[in-house]
Design an enzyme around this catalytic site. Sequence first.
Site, PDB file in Angstrom:
ATOM      1  CG  HIS A   1      -1.959  -1.035   1.254  1.00  0.00           C
ATOM      2  ND1 HIS A   1      -1.707  -2.309   1.694  1.00  0.00           N
ATOM      3  CD2 HIS A   1      -3.260  -1.009   0.884  1.00  0.00           C
ATOM      4  CE1 HIS A   1      -2.812  -3.031   1.602  1.00  0.00           C
ATOM      5  NE2 HIS A   1      -3.762  -2.262   1.106  1.00  0.00           N
TER       6      HIS A   1
ATOM      7  CG  ASP B   1      -3.956  -5.702  -3.841  1.00  0.00           C
ATOM      8  OD1 ASP B   1      -5.047  -5.235  -3.465  1.00  0.00           O
ATOM      9  OD2 ASP B   1      -3.098  -6.126  -3.038  1.00  0.00           O
TER      10      ASP B   1
END
Length: 589
Positions: free
Chosen positions: A236, A309
């Site tokens: 992230h 993702d």
Amino acid sequence: MLVLAPSIGSVLLAASNQTPPQKNLQKKAATDSAAASALRALTLRDRIAQMIVVRGYGDYPAPDDEQYRRFGRWIREDHVGGFIVAGRIRNGNVLDANAFEMAAFINHVQRMAHTPLLVASDFERGAANRVGETASFPYMMAFGAAQDPALTKELGAVTAKEARALGVNWVFAPDADVNNNPDNPIINVRSFGEDPRLVAQNVAAFIDGAHSDIRHYVLVTAKHFPGHGDTAQDSHMQLARVDAPRERLESLEFVPFRAAIEHGVDSIMTAHLAVPAIEPAGLPATLSRNVLTNVLRDDMNFKGLVVTDAMEMQGITSLFPEGEAAVRAVEAGADVLLMPINPDTVIKAIEAAVESGRISRKRIDASVAKILSAKQKVGLYRSRLVDLDEIPAEIKAKQAADLAQRVADRSLTLLKDEKHLFPMPPGSGSCLVIMTERQFSSRGELLVYSLLRSQADVKTYFVNAGTPDSELSAAATDIAQCKQVYVAAFVTVAANRGSVALEGGLGTFLTDLVHASAPVALISLGNPYLWRQFPDVAAYLATFSTSDSSEIATARALAGKVGISGKAPISIPPLAKLGDGISVAMKQN
């Protein structure tokens, strides 16, 4: 790569990952026809939009809410293919959705959509990942410690039932990562463990359970390919990296994904990480044809949906502009682009790539055929809405809560107990310290409540990462008078944290307790590797989870109401080996 055949219906059939039973052929033909008709009716732009899954939430916003208006535009005007029910974050906490509100909103959005929507969510621990009032399942590593894939199969079945009752038809679970890196800040307890065979067994069991009842069939997703377990970075926040040679990838990271494919997994999610052994150019796996097509499609023979993702993560956005990243993901072999920041930008970029010849129309149609086939598989052409009256029976089933507690009880793993602190000695003198990450947290309250019902003379303390040093010092002085000290430390795995360590002054505080005269039993509710920072504790118990069921299990173990039987699904170098665990019998009445 799947190439569009002259018959669109035949493409849809080929795109399906399962051969339907003979008795369902007539029904399947009808739904294939509906999907084929939908494909023929789509413009190029709409076909590309079907490849986009946008971010949504589980609450029902007001019509004038700016975020809702933007979301509605993606559905009504851009005709995106689906949305993911993400969690809203407030004061650092992810808020649970209300089951009825979430299902009603999903119905509302399905009515909005021209083509039925795939509705996804990260139900790794059942609906409890996002929805309140559902069974509080532990994290997956607790299932690994419980040593029984049959429990994981039950979780798969419960997850499918809960998801479909709420209107979610695509579950981004199970996690197929092999967590063999103690410093992994984002996978950690989300993995079943570090033994690839154990992980593979549980991944297969979850898939089998989720597909065990056709009435609650849900698309399931193995993630994060080619394997995110041996990283020390949170993708992230940055591009993660796995430097293992191809031989190690084959014998470890790939093992659970091969098992998932053998057991009919519907989709596989990519990881934003560099794997030089497969992609020497250093591209993220999400953008690498070597990874997604050459390995996953060709070598592993995966025919289902490849979903990225989140495209908003910095492991991607730090490298390429949004449109270029999306084009590269499609070129690599992705069928679905998850959570782009600006869907319209992505659609235009891919459309321009098709018009310039960089991406062929057949390539787009191949992905869209699989997407529509997936929608057909979960019955969206028969009915796209859920019955709100069925929700209580489906998400509040006692058997689900019982399963969650059984797993939490059986997962408790005692790795050290020099002073025989488990169960808690009778009589006064025991102290319980609850360590939480945030000031305004309910973590530990259930543990204390459950323990005090049977051990009323236990003195309790609550501290958190924001507690001033002066207060921590005063608490340490007071706790020094206890005969034995039990420290329950909550350390959660969360995106954008970058670590799974005690924060603030808690590390120093715990060190002071350990070096005082009273023996300290450290109980990890969350990160099991926490023991490495405090190896001198007198006892160490891992629950592998921060769930309510794990709090209750901890209280029951302290009171001697349940035995301790878990075996470590990971090693904690140099303190514990894979499979370690001290067995403790429950107290006899």
